[in-house]
Design a protein around this motif. Structure first.
Motif, PDB file in Angstrom:
ATOM      1  N   ILE B 149      -5.528   2.812  71.221  1.00  0.00           N
ATOM      2  CA  ILE B 149      -6.652   3.535  70.072  1.00  0.00           C
ATOM      3  C   ILE B 149      -5.703   4.518  69.097  1.00  0.00           C
ATOM      4  N   ILE B 150      -4.615   5.247  69.952  1.00  0.00           N
ATOM      5  CA  ILE B 150      -3.820   5.991  69.341  1.00  0.00           C
ATOM      6  C   ILE B 150      -3.098   5.443  68.031  1.00  0.00           C
ATOM      7  N   GLU B 151      -2.435   4.061  68.328  1.00  0.00           N
ATOM      8  CA  GLU B 151      -1.953   3.409  67.180  1.00  0.00           C
ATOM      9  C   GLU B 151      -2.748   2.859  66.294  1.00  0.00           C
ATOM     10  N   GLY B 152      -4.187   2.479  66.603  1.00  0.00           N
ATOM     11  CA  GLY B 152      -4.972   2.230  65.656  1.00  0.00           C
ATOM     12  C   GLY B 152      -5.531   3.318  64.679  1.00  0.00           C
ATOM     13  N   SER B 153      -5.561   4.536  65.349  1.00  0.00           N
ATOM     14  CA  SER B 153      -5.796   5.758  64.703  1.00  0.00           C
ATOM     15  C   SER B 153      -4.616   5.690  63.685  1.00  0.00           C
ATOM     16  N   ARG B 154      -3.371   5.635  63.985  1.00  0.00           N
ATOM     17  CA  ARG B 154      -2.371   5.909  62.885  1.00  0.00           C
ATOM     18  C   ARG B 154      -2.563   4.875  61.890  1.00  0.00           C
ATOM     19  N   GLN B 155      -2.934   3.422  62.360  1.00  0.00           N
ATOM     20  CA  GLN B 155      -3.117   2.645  61.206  1.00  0.00           C
ATOM     21  C   GLN B 155      -4.088   2.965  60.332  1.00  0.00           C
ATOM     22  N   MET B 156      -5.282   3.398  61.003  1.00  0.00           N
ATOM     23  CA  MET B 156      -6.188   3.694  60.098  1.00  0.00           C
ATOM     24  C   MET B 156      -6.061   4.923  59.223  1.00  0.00           C
ATOM     25  N   LYS B 157      -5.072   5.898  59.652  1.00  0.00           N
ATOM     26  CA  LYS B 157      -4.688   6.880  58.695  1.00  0.00           C
ATOM     27  C   LYS B 157      -4.034   6.356  57.353  1.00  0.00           C
ATOM     28  N   GLU B 158      -3.222   5.258  57.855  1.00  0.00           N
ATOM     29  CA  GLU B 158      -2.240   4.828  56.819  1.00  0.00           C
ATOM     30  C   GLU B 158      -3.350   4.097  55.875  1.00  0.00           C
ATOM     31  N   GLN B 159      -4.360   3.594  56.561  1.00  0.00           N
ATOM     32  CA  GLN B 159      -5.220   2.834  55.642  1.00  0.00           C
ATOM     33  C   GLN B 159      -6.033   3.660  54.627  1.00  0.00           C
ATOM     34  N   GLU B 160      -6.305   5.011  55.348  1.00  0.00           N
ATOM     35  CA  GLU B 160      -7.106   5.980  54.522  1.00  0.00           C
ATOM     36  C   GLU B 160      -6.225   6.507  53.530  1.00  0.00           C
ATOM     37  N   GLN B 161      -4.984   6.722  53.619  1.00  0.00           N
ATOM     38  CA  GLN B 161      -3.752   7.286  52.735  1.00  0.00           C
ATOM     39  C   GLN B 161      -3.605   6.093  51.589  1.00  0.00           C
ATOM     40  N   LEU B 162      -3.712   4.760  51.922  1.00  0.00           N
ATOM     41  CA  LEU B 162      -3.382   3.800  50.734  1.00  0.00           C
ATOM     42  C   LEU B 162      -4.637   3.766  50.067  1.00  0.00           C
ATOM     43  N   GLN B 163      -5.798   3.958  50.871  1.00  0.00           N
ATOM     44  CA  GLN B 163      -7.047   3.888  50.126  1.00  0.00           C
ATOM     45  C   GLN B 163      -7.099   5.104  48.937  1.00  0.00           C
ATOM     46  N   GLU B 164      -6.459   6.168  49.407  1.00  0.00           N
ATOM     47  CA  GLU B 164      -6.426   7.372  48.514  1.00  0.00           C
ATOM     48  C   GLU B 164      -5.386   7.058  47.246  1.00  0.00           C
ATOM     49  N   GLU B 165      -4.324   6.441  47.757  1.00  0.00           N
ATOM     50  CA  GLU B 165      -3.465   6.197  46.825  1.00  0.00           C
ATOM     51  C   GLU B 165      -3.836   4.957  45.633  1.00  0.00           C
ATOM     52  N   LEU B 183      13.997  -5.794  37.384  1.00  0.00           N
ATOM     53  CA  LEU B 183      13.448  -6.356  38.486  1.00  0.00           C
ATOM     54  C   LEU B 183      14.583  -7.211  39.118  1.00  0.00           C
ATOM     55  N   ARG B 184      15.270  -7.875  38.430  1.00  0.00           N
ATOM     56  CA  ARG B 184      16.400  -8.726  38.954  1.00  0.00           C
ATOM     57  C   ARG B 184      17.345  -7.903  39.944  1.00  0.00           C
ATOM     58  N   ASN B 185      17.587  -6.660  39.692  1.00  0.00           N
ATOM     59  CA  ASN B 185      18.593  -5.936  40.656  1.00  0.00           C
ATOM     60  C   ASN B 185      17.833  -5.295  41.740  1.00  0.00           C
ATOM     61  N   VAL B 186      16.401  -5.465  41.904  1.00  0.00           N
ATOM     62  CA  VAL B 186      15.803  -4.948  43.114  1.00  0.00           C
ATOM     63  C   VAL B 186      15.614  -5.913  44.254  1.00  0.00           C
ATOM     64  N   SER B 187      15.673  -5.456  45.364  1.00  0.00           N
ATOM     65  CA  SER B 187      15.832  -6.333  46.366  1.00  0.00           C
ATOM     66  C   SER B 187      14.078  -6.233  47.005  1.00  0.00           C
ATOM     67  N   LEU B 188      13.210  -7.470  46.494  1.00  0.00           N
ATOM     68  CA  LEU B 188      11.930  -7.378  46.919  1.00  0.00           C
ATOM     69  C   LEU B 188      11.621  -8.191  48.275  1.00  0.00           C
ATOM     70  N   SER B 189      10.702  -8.070  49.025  1.00  0.00           N
ATOM     71  CA  SER B 189      10.283  -8.958  50.044  1.00  0.00           C
ATOM     72  C   SER B 189       9.473 -10.127  49.478  1.00  0.00           C
ATOM     73  N   VAL B 190       9.471 -11.299  50.219  1.00  0.00           N
ATOM     74  CA  VAL B 190       8.819 -12.545  49.808  1.00  0.00           C
ATOM     75  C   VAL B 190       7.522 -11.879  49.404  1.00  0.00           C
ATOM     76  N   GLU B 191       6.733 -11.225  50.251  1.00  0.00           N
ATOM     77  CA  GLU B 191       5.361 -11.048  49.969  1.00  0.00           C
ATOM     78  C   GLU B 191       5.370 -10.232  48.724  1.00  0.00           C
ATOM     79  N   GLU B 192       6.337  -9.102  48.513  1.00  0.00           N
ATOM     80  CA  GLU B 192       6.351  -8.208  47.148  1.00  0.00           C
ATOM     81  C   GLU B 192       6.460  -9.259  45.889  1.00  0.00           C
ATOM     82  N   ASP B 216      -7.087  -6.577  52.454  1.00  0.00           N
ATOM     83  CA  ASP B 216      -7.041  -5.372  51.578  1.00  0.00           C
ATOM     84  C   ASP B 216      -5.836  -4.474  52.161  1.00  0.00           C
ATOM     85  N   LEU B 217      -5.836  -4.619  53.252  1.00  0.00           N
ATOM     86  CA  LEU B 217      -4.627  -3.725  53.704  1.00  0.00           C
ATOM     87  C   LEU B 217      -3.261  -4.046  53.387  1.00  0.00           C
ATOM     88  N   ALA B 218      -3.015  -5.451  53.452  1.00  0.00           N
ATOM     89  CA  ALA B 218      -1.793  -5.852  53.256  1.00  0.00           C
ATOM     90  C   ALA B 218      -1.360  -5.828  51.659  1.00  0.00           C
TER      91      ALA B 218
END
Lengths: 177, 280
Positions: B149-165, B183-192, B216-218
């Motif tokens: 639950i604590i872990e989920g709450s942290r994640q929820m907080k992250e979701q809320e922050q992301l929602q705000e941003e 962009l060529r000099n920036v190291s991005l992940s596959v997802e990015e 949505d979260l991702a």
């Protein structure tokens, strides 16, 4: 003639008008309008100003029951209605968890208006889709000491039980102070 | 009675909290965007979890947790394919390959991983079935929910922050006009990179998410990291009308004072009300 007031509040379509209608000795003075918003169109009409019911106690005491408008755009009415209230009841539709968050917001808002006793009524408990009262309590994150009662707003005995529970709470509060 | 609803209104963390507080026994069935999950509880503790038709046999769980090698996994699947999880577990313990802790720990980790996956679900119907328990042959655990639950709450907080941003996924993205950003000099992940490839004022973030099969979260996480890095900016999608600014009505004056009357009179009044209501 002395008059006292109780406020029945809660989200849209939680059963406030029905609750008052069930025990009021006069036809409820409801100011209902056809609903314009598609989102809130789960019933044909809604209370736009307030519901108003009455229970005569004796020759010189009358209890008024005021129902707040359920739609959020009328929340400017809430503070006016809450002035001088003896206590308030927050109606929650136990079958619609999507309204629980709003119910909690309304509860917090009314608590801020006046430090009067209150009770939560988990309405529509006769529906097979209704959440159990304890589950609603946890979902609303109510403090353990906050009373939540099962309710069926169109059932007179059920409404009476909720009103009495609030009155017992008011009495207990008076004895404490 | 029914404990059901939609994750839009009641999050996984809130559901776990409810199960924990009410010490519930039964299974939570969640129909997510792509899969159906079953999470079972006994007396408010996590007992079992399963996600869709994913192979959740003990052999697979042990392999995923690197408790057995790929070769051992293949042999078990070939020779002990018809064994139940409990039988296989006992066999492995008695043969001295693994300890009971190894097996229970792996099963526990597997269930926790499913719960973590569920945290990313923001939409989907759920229902609680008190009579539904895991199949007899499955190994169950008794895991306190507090940490989850604590872990989920942290994640929820992250979701809320992301929602705000990133308040709306109906906004588009455009590349930052900062000179010198390459962009060529920036190291991005596959997802990015996948998100970057769709950046165009014509595409909303929601459309980019859909094209990349991201929830949505991702997508919010990726867009936020791109925004933080200064690579992109939020932009109004082409053709979108300008919305009027609305003001909030949340500020309210304090409580109205109650009329002061004699305490005994008040009590008498309430008692009269009680008598009247009783007589209705």
């Amino acid at each position: 003639m002395q008059t006292v007031k109780m406020v029945i509040t809660g989200p849209f379509s939680s059963g406030k008008t029905e609750f008052i209608r069930t025990v009021s000795e006069i036809d409820v003075v409801a100011t209902e309008r056809k609903i314009s918003s598609e989102v809130e169109k789960i019933k044909e009409s809604t209370t736009v100003a307030m519901d108003f019911g009455r229970i005569t106690v004796d020759d010189d005491l009358v209890l008024f029951l005021f129902g707040t408008p359920g739609q959020k755009r009328f929340d400017f009415m809430w503070e006016i209605l809450s002035e001088g209230m003896l206590g308030f009841i927050v109606m929650v539709d136990s079958t619609r968890p999507e309204t629980f968050r709003e119910a909690r917001t309304i509860l917090e808002t009314f608590k801020a208006y006046a430090p009067t006793p209150y009770i939560v009524a988990a309405n529509k408990q006769d529906s097979p889709d209704a959440w159990e009262v304890e589950d609603v309590k946890h979902a609303l994150r109510l403090d353990p000491e906050v009373k939540i009662m099962p309710c069926v707003a169109r059932n007179k005995e059920s409404v009476k039980t909720v009103l009495l529970e609030l009155l017992y709470g008011i009495l207990a509060e008076m004895e404490k102070n | 009675m029914a404990l059901k609803g939609n994750l839009r209104d009641f999050t996984i963390t809130q559901l776990l909290n409810l199960v924990n507080l009410a010490r519930k026994t039964g299974s939570l069935i969640i129909e997510g965007p792509t899969d159906v999950a079953q999470v079972t509880f006994r007396d408010g503790k996590l007992a079992f979890a399963r996600l869709g038709q994913t192979d959740s046999s003990l052999a697979t769980i042990l392999h995923l947790n690197q408790k057995i090698t790929a070769g051992q996994y293949r042999v078990i699947k070939e020779r002990a394919g018809k064994m139940t999880d409990k039988e296989l577990g006992l066999l492995l313990i008695n043969a001295g390959y693994l300890s009971q802790e190894d097996i229970l720990g792996s099963v526990q980790q597997y269930f926790i991983a499913i719960i973590r996956q569920l945290y990313t679900w923001v939409d989907g119907f759920f229902r609680f079935q008190p009579d539904l328990m895991p199949p007899e042959d499955k190994i169950t655990v008794r895991l306190d929910l507090e940490n989850l639950i604590i872990e989920g709450s942290r994640q929820m907080k992250e979701q809320e922050q992301l929602q705000e941003e990133i308040p709306s996924l109906d906004m588009a993205l455009k590349f930052s006009e900062r000179p010198g950003t390459n962009l060529r000099n920036v190291s991005l992940s596959v997802e990015e990179w996948r998100v970057v490839s769709y950046i165009n004022p014509k595409n909303t973030i929601r459309q980019i998410a859909k094209a990349n099969k991201m929830n949505d979260l991702a997508i919010r996480r990726v867009v936020f990291s791109l925004l933080q890095a200064g690579l992109v900016q939020l932009a109004r999608p082409e053709g979108m009308p300008v919305a009027p600014v609305t003001s909030s009505s949340s500020s309210r004056p304090g409580a109205a004072p109650l009329p002061v009357t004699n305490k005994e009179e008040q009590k008498s009044l309430v008692n009269r009300l009680i008598s009247r209501i009783r007589s209705l």
